[in-house]
Every structure is written in C-alpha cells, then in structure tokens.
Design an enzyme around this catalytic site. Sequence first.
Site, PDB file in Angstrom:
ATOM      1  N   SER A  16       6.958  13.277  -3.374  1.00  0.00           N
ATOM      2  CA  SER A  16       6.144  12.094  -3.642  1.00  0.00           C
ATOM      3  C   SER A  16       4.830  12.194  -2.892  1.00  0.00           C
ATOM      4  O   SER A  16       4.769  12.788  -1.800  1.00  0.00           O
ATOM      5  CB  SER A  16       6.911  10.859  -3.171  1.00  0.00           C
ATOM      6  OG  SER A  16       6.066   9.745  -3.143  1.00  0.00           O
ATOM      7  N   TYR A  38      11.857   6.033   3.544  1.00  0.00           N
ATOM      8  CA  TYR A  38      11.912   6.703   2.241  1.00  0.00           C
ATOM      9  C   TYR A  38      10.994   7.926   2.244  1.00  0.00           C
ATOM     10  O   TYR A  38      11.407   9.041   1.910  1.00  0.00           O
ATOM     11  CB  TYR A  38      11.501   5.742   1.112  1.00  0.00           C
ATOM     12  CG  TYR A  38      11.174   6.463  -0.172  1.00  0.00           C
ATOM     13  CD1 TYR A  38      12.157   7.109  -0.899  1.00  0.00           C
ATOM     14  CD2 TYR A  38       9.855   6.523  -0.652  1.00  0.00           C
ATOM     15  CE1 TYR A  38      11.851   7.804  -2.058  1.00  0.00           C
ATOM     16  CE2 TYR A  38       9.546   7.214  -1.810  1.00  0.00           C
ATOM     17  CZ  TYR A  38      10.546   7.855  -2.514  1.00  0.00           C
ATOM     18  OH  TYR A  38      10.237   8.545  -3.660  1.00  0.00           O
ATOM     19  N   LYS A  71      11.744  12.214   2.151  1.00  0.00           N
ATOM     20  CA  LYS A  71      11.135  13.225   1.262  1.00  0.00           C
ATOM     21  C   LYS A  71      10.478  14.326   2.094  1.00  0.00           C
ATOM     22  O   LYS A  71      10.568  15.512   1.769  1.00  0.00           O
ATOM     23  CB  LYS A  71      10.086  12.575   0.357  1.00  0.00           C
ATOM     24  CG  LYS A  71      10.662  11.624  -0.669  1.00  0.00           C
ATOM     25  CD  LYS A  71      11.398  12.359  -1.757  1.00  0.00           C
ATOM     26  CE  LYS A  71      12.038  11.431  -2.757  1.00  0.00           C
ATOM     27  NZ  LYS A  71      12.922  12.115  -3.691  1.00  0.00           N
TER      28      LYS A  71
HETATM   29  P1  NAD Z   1      15.855   6.261 -10.463  1.00  0.00           P
HETATM   30  O1  NAD Z   1      16.490   5.436  -9.391  1.00  0.00           O
HETATM   31  O2  NAD Z   1      15.611   5.654 -11.775  1.00  0.00           O
HETATM   32  O3  NAD Z   1      16.711   7.599 -10.677  1.00  0.00           O
HETATM   33  C1  NAD Z   1      17.434   8.211  -9.655  1.00  0.00           C
HETATM   34  C2  NAD Z   1      18.812   8.563 -10.207  1.00  0.00           C
HETATM   35  O4  NAD Z   1      19.592   9.216  -9.201  1.00  0.00           O
HETATM   36  C3  NAD Z   1      19.606   7.312 -10.630  1.00  0.00           C
HETATM   37  O5  NAD Z   1      20.145   7.530 -11.927  1.00  0.00           O
HETATM   38  C4  NAD Z   1      20.703   7.212  -9.583  1.00  0.00           C
HETATM   39  O6  NAD Z   1      21.874   6.620 -10.105  1.00  0.00           O
HETATM   40  C5  NAD Z   1      20.892   8.644  -9.179  1.00  0.00           C
HETATM   41  N1  NAD Z   1      21.403   8.863  -7.822  1.00  0.00           N
HETATM   42  C6  NAD Z   1      20.944   8.329  -6.663  1.00  0.00           C
HETATM   43  N2  NAD Z   1      21.667   8.776  -5.626  1.00  0.00           N
HETATM   44  C7  NAD Z   1      22.598   9.626  -6.141  1.00  0.00           C
HETATM   45  C8  NAD Z   1      23.641  10.399  -5.561  1.00  0.00           C
HETATM   46  N3  NAD Z   1      23.876  10.390  -4.252  1.00  0.00           N
HETATM   47  N4  NAD Z   1      24.409  11.149  -6.378  1.00  0.00           N
HETATM   48  C9  NAD Z   1      24.200  11.168  -7.707  1.00  0.00           C
HETATM   49  N5  NAD Z   1      23.227  10.451  -8.307  1.00  0.00           N
HETATM   50  C10 NAD Z   1      22.428   9.688  -7.528  1.00  0.00           C
HETATM   51  O7  NAD Z   1      14.494   6.833  -9.845  1.00  0.00           O
HETATM   52  P2  NAD Z   1      13.303   7.607 -10.564  1.00  0.00           P
HETATM   53  O8  NAD Z   1      12.130   6.708 -10.586  1.00  0.00           O
HETATM   54  O9  NAD Z   1      13.774   8.225 -11.806  1.00  0.00           O
HETATM   55  O10 NAD Z   1      13.008   8.716  -9.474  1.00  0.00           O
HETATM   56  C11 NAD Z   1      13.552  10.019  -9.547  1.00  0.00           C
HETATM   57  C12 NAD Z   1      13.131  10.805  -8.309  1.00  0.00           C
HETATM   58  O11 NAD Z   1      11.714  10.840  -8.235  1.00  0.00           O
HETATM   59  C13 NAD Z   1      13.616  10.180  -7.002  1.00  0.00           C
HETATM   60  O12 NAD Z   1      13.996  11.238  -6.116  1.00  0.00           O
HETATM   61  C14 NAD Z   1      12.393   9.480  -6.470  1.00  0.00           C
HETATM   62  O13 NAD Z   1      12.399   9.380  -5.070  1.00  0.00           O
HETATM   63  C15 NAD Z   1      11.286  10.402  -6.955  1.00  0.00           C
HETATM   64  N6  NAD Z   1       9.988   9.711  -7.076  1.00  0.00           N
HETATM   65  C16 NAD Z   1       9.884   8.602  -7.883  1.00  0.00           C
HETATM   66  C17 NAD Z   1       8.670   7.922  -7.970  1.00  0.00           C
HETATM   67  C18 NAD Z   1       8.550   6.690  -8.820  1.00  0.00           C
HETATM   68  O14 NAD Z   1       7.570   5.951  -8.645  1.00  0.00           O
HETATM   69  N7  NAD Z   1       9.451   6.416  -9.749  1.00  0.00           N
HETATM   70  C19 NAD Z   1       7.546   8.372  -7.253  1.00  0.00           C
HETATM   71  C20 NAD Z   1       7.681   9.513  -6.465  1.00  0.00           C
HETATM   72  C21 NAD Z   1       8.911  10.177  -6.388  1.00  0.00           C
HETATM   73  N1  UFG Z   2       0.767  -4.181  -6.380  1.00  0.00           N
HETATM   74  C1  UFG Z   2       0.421  -5.507  -6.520  1.00  0.00           C
HETATM   75  N2  UFG Z   2       1.410  -6.397  -6.849  1.00  0.00           N
HETATM   76  C2  UFG Z   2       2.707  -6.025  -7.045  1.00  0.00           C
HETATM   77  C3  UFG Z   2       3.046  -4.658  -6.915  1.00  0.00           C
HETATM   78  C4  UFG Z   2       2.058  -3.748  -6.567  1.00  0.00           C
HETATM   79  O1  UFG Z   2      -0.729  -5.884  -6.345  1.00  0.00           O
HETATM   80  O2  UFG Z   2       3.555  -6.889  -7.333  1.00  0.00           O
HETATM   81  C5  UFG Z   2      -0.294  -3.198  -6.053  1.00  0.00           C
HETATM   82  C6  UFG Z   2      -0.062  -2.488  -4.727  1.00  0.00           C
HETATM   83  O3  UFG Z   2      -0.600  -3.232  -3.664  1.00  0.00           O
HETATM   84  C7  UFG Z   2      -0.757  -1.153  -4.978  1.00  0.00           C
HETATM   85  C8  UFG Z   2      -0.550  -0.905  -6.471  1.00  0.00           C
HETATM   86  O4  UFG Z   2      -0.260  -2.184  -7.041  1.00  0.00           O
HETATM   87  O5  UFG Z   2      -2.139  -1.285  -4.745  1.00  0.00           O
HETATM   88  C9  UFG Z   2       0.599   0.034  -6.787  1.00  0.00           C
HETATM   89  O6  UFG Z   2       1.778  -0.401  -6.113  1.00  0.00           O
HETATM   90  P1  UFG Z   2       3.223   0.197  -6.441  1.00  0.00           P
HETATM   91  O7  UFG Z   2       4.208  -0.534  -5.597  1.00  0.00           O
HETATM   92  O8  UFG Z   2       3.457   0.212  -7.903  1.00  0.00           O
HETATM   93  O9  UFG Z   2       3.100   1.718  -6.011  1.00  0.00           O
HETATM   94  P2  UFG Z   2       2.750   2.376  -4.597  1.00  0.00           P
HETATM   95  O10 UFG Z   2       1.520   3.195  -4.794  1.00  0.00           O
HETATM   96  O11 UFG Z   2       2.756   1.394  -3.514  1.00  0.00           O
HETATM   97  O12 UFG Z   2       4.015   3.333  -4.360  1.00  0.00           O
HETATM   98  C10 UFG Z   2       4.572   4.121  -5.399  1.00  0.00           C
HETATM   99  C11 UFG Z   2       6.077   4.224  -5.188  1.00  0.00           C
HETATM  100  C12 UFG Z   2       6.371   5.006  -3.953  1.00  0.00           C
HETATM  101  C13 UFG Z   2       5.703   6.322  -4.035  1.00  0.00           C
HETATM  102  C14 UFG Z   2       4.224   6.155  -4.252  1.00  0.00           C
HETATM  103  C15 UFG Z   2       3.540   7.466  -4.409  1.00  0.00           C
HETATM  104  O13 UFG Z   2       6.653   2.945  -5.059  1.00  0.00           O
HETATM  105  O14 UFG Z   2       7.743   5.220  -3.854  1.00  0.00           O
HETATM  106  O15 UFG Z   2       4.001   5.383  -5.418  1.00  0.00           O
HETATM  107  O16 UFG Z   2       4.211   8.229  -5.351  1.00  0.00           O
HETATM  108  F1  UFG Z   2       5.904   6.988  -2.891  1.00  0.00           F
END
Ligand code: NAD
Ligand code: UFG
Length: 349
Positions: A127, A151, A155
């Site tokens: 991330s 979190y 990572k």
């Molecule tokens: P998500 O929660 O939708 O998907 C994660 C999946 O992993 C879920 O289906 C959950 O049931 C499964 N899981 C969690 N722990 C587990 C375990 N111990 N064993 C087996 N399955 C398990 O999340 P996502 O948004 O699809 O994110 C996927 C990956 O990308 C994550 O590692 C997350 O940290 C990373 N990531 C997501 C974002 C984002 O904004 N969505 C940003 C940066 C990184």
């Molecule tokens: N924001 C609002 N109102 C809300 C939610 C978000 O104004 O209700 C604003 C935040 O302040 C920020 C922007 O929208 O300026 C984006 O916020 P998000 O929470 O959607 O995303 P972040 O950039 O804070 O974080 C996300 C994921 C993290 C990840 C990061 C970088 O939540 O897990 O992107 O990948 F690490």
Amino acid sequence: MSKQTILVTGGAGYIGSHACVELLQAGFNVVVVDNFSNSKPESLVRVQKITGQSPTLYQADIRDKQALSDIFAKENIDAVIHFAGLKAVGESCQQPLNYYHNNVYGTLVLLEAMEEANVKQLIFSSSATVYGESTCNQYAEDFALGAINPYGRSKQMIEDILRDVSAADKINQSTSPWKIVLLRYFNPIGAHESGMIGEDPNGIPNNLLPYVSQVAIGKLAQLSVWGNDYPTRDGTGVRDYIHVVDLVKGHIKAIAALKGEQFKTGACKAYNLGTGTGYSVLEIINTFEKVTGRPVNYKIAPRRAGDLAECFANPALALAELHWRAEKNLDDMLADAWRWQSNNPQGYE
Ligand code: NAD
Ligand code: UFG
C-alpha cells in the site's frame, strides 16, 4: 503451453474478486483461499456469472498451515497473489494484535507453506500507506518508508520480511530463488463494468467512495468532508484514485514480469500502482454528481487525524518494467462504482 495456476489468497474480497475475473479471462486456472472474514461466497458466484468459469475455492484461514500445505499438495500452483489481510486503519489502532497476527503472521505461514512446496513466485498487496511523510507529494518507490499506524506497519513489516527472504537467496546461492513483486496500491475505487462485483464494506464505510455512493443512494444521510483548509487547490485532501480493474491488470503484468530478465536470478521489487494524477474530495463529489446525475449531500467537517494533504503516485517504474499503465479515467471509475451500488443497494446480501 499448459495453463498456469495462480493461488489467490483473499480472492473473495473487493480487489481479489476482480483479480479472479481478469485471471480467468486471461486464461489462468484460479484457486482461491479465503476465510470470508470480510467477504461473502456470493462474490465468487458472481465471478462465475461474469466469466463462465469457476475458481476452485478453499474456505480456510491462511494462518492454518495444514490447510495451506494440503492446497499446495493438491493443486499445481505456479504463483501466489496474496491479497488476504485486514485493511481498516482505525480498527488496526484499536486491535493491533489482531492486525499483526492476521497480516504478518498469516504471511509468514503462507511463505513457509510456499517454501515447502517450492512455489516461490509471489505478488504481494502492499500500500502507498508504507511511505513516510515527504516534502514531495508524488511518491516514487525509492522514497523513505515510515508507516504511521498498525495497518500500515503490518504492510511495511511484510515488505521487510519479503526483502530479507529474497536477500537470503543470494547468501545461500539458492538454485530456485524467490521472485517477489510488492505492489503499492494508491486508492482503488470503482467496480467491474458489469456492475455484478464491487466493494461491499461492512457497516459504515471509512473510505470516501463507498461513503459517497451510500449517501447518493440514500443509505447514509450526509458525507463529512474531512477538512477544507489543506494546502491543496481547493483545501480538501488530494489522492490518486485508480480503477480496480486497472489495478488488477497490474497484477497480471507482474506475473508476466516474473518470467523476464529482471527476475531471472531472483529479486524482490516494489512498484507503485496509481494513475499519477490526484483529485480532491470536492472534485470527486462534483464528478460523481455529473456522471451519475445524483446529488451528494455533504458538509465540511474538521480534519481527520492521520490524513495527509496530498498523495499521488509516480507510476513511471511500473510502466518501464511491468509495461503497465492505468487506462480508465475518473468518469469511468465513478460510473462503474455507481452501477455496482445502484444494482446492489445491499451489497452481496
Ligand atoms: P477485502 O477485505 O475486501 O479483501 C480481503 C480478503 O481477505 C477478504 O475476502 C477476507 O475475507 C480475506 N481474509 C482476510 N484475512 C484472511 C485470513 N487470515 N485468511 C484467509 N482469508 C482472509 O480487502 P481488499 O480491499 O480487497 O484488499 C485486498 C488487499 O489489498 C489487502 O491486503 C489490503 O490491505 C490491500 N490494499 C487495499 C487497499 C484498498 O483501499 N482497498 C489499498 C491498499 C492495499
Ligand atoms: N474523506 C472524507 N470523508 C470521508 C472519507 C474520506 O473527506 O468520509 C477524505 C479523506 O480525508 C481523504 C480522502 O477522502 O482526503 C480519501 O480518504 P480514504 O479514507 O478513502 O483513503 P485514504 O487515502 O485515507 O486511505 C486509503 C486506504 C488505506 C490505504 C491508502 C493508500 O484506506 O488503507 O488509501 O493506499 F493505505
């Protein structure tokens, strides 16, 4: 050439389900392991409806070593895409042990099972949150790391572990070295253009896009814009939003890159997956209203703790070495997010 088989951990989740679609459509066999802690089996039923093919599903926790060993023994896995993990920043501050156990320990167990099965090709979901504070808002892979919450630190720890594992190959002169890609996602949003799979957060969403969609559909009353006094063009936070389908295509490019010269003698390399363009919260709201024709009721509220003013990717390395770039624009992302939300007002329920 026979089909490659990819093990997708967390394959039922938001990004994982989109990855399953792209992998199946690109001709891979797909094996999913998921414990459904943050997803529902229905997402994989939808994957089947979109592609006409089913991933092989194992309902298991990646911390269950025996379950993983059994999967590696049964399936002929070529590479692993590791999405499984917990991802809510606020929850990670309340439950750090749960986050480290699930994310860090879970990855250790997966790596042990992979090593025992001699499967040493891995794409890991990292991330942008691993980056430390910087005076430059456009983040490149060589910027200093410095995550600021459990979190993000989980990572960063996993990235460190993976770099150590790869470095050990050189010391041990391993003849089957690890080939590892760390993909640092910026802000994934949107949904598959079919509107059949998308993001289905539990409870009240933390992230901007699911919150905006749920206000637009009437599930939530009002969006709080967290701060309009940042040093940005309109005072609200700027982020690099990337279409989830573009993001998962980056993983397929990464699998292809593992076969190339860069990884021939083993390596662990990080790549940003972002568009390189930032949008402010107000720009997101305005574009969402334009694309969907739906008003978004919002108010300006105080800043949220831990938020940066501006953060976007330098995606040049992914273009040069993975031959990947994001193709969809903000209108596509918001139209697709809305199609998913309006077709599935209760998510997968
Ligand atoms: P998500 O929660 O939708 O998907 C994660 C999946 O992993 C879920 O289906 C959950 O049931 C499964 N899981 C969690 N722990 C587990 C375990 N111990 N064993 C087996 N399955 C398990 O999340 P996502 O948004 O699809 O994110 C996927 C990956 O990308 C994550 O590692 C997350 O940290 C990373 N990531 C997501 C974002 C984002 O904004 N969505 C940003 C940066 C990184
Ligand atoms: N924001 C609002 N109102 C809300 C939610 C978000 O104004 O209700 C604003 C935040 O302040 C920020 C922007 O929208 O300026 C984006 O916020 P998000 O929470 O959607 O995303 P972040 O950039 O804070 O974080 C996300 C994921 C993290 C990840 C990061 C970088 O939540 O897990 O992107 O990948 F690490």
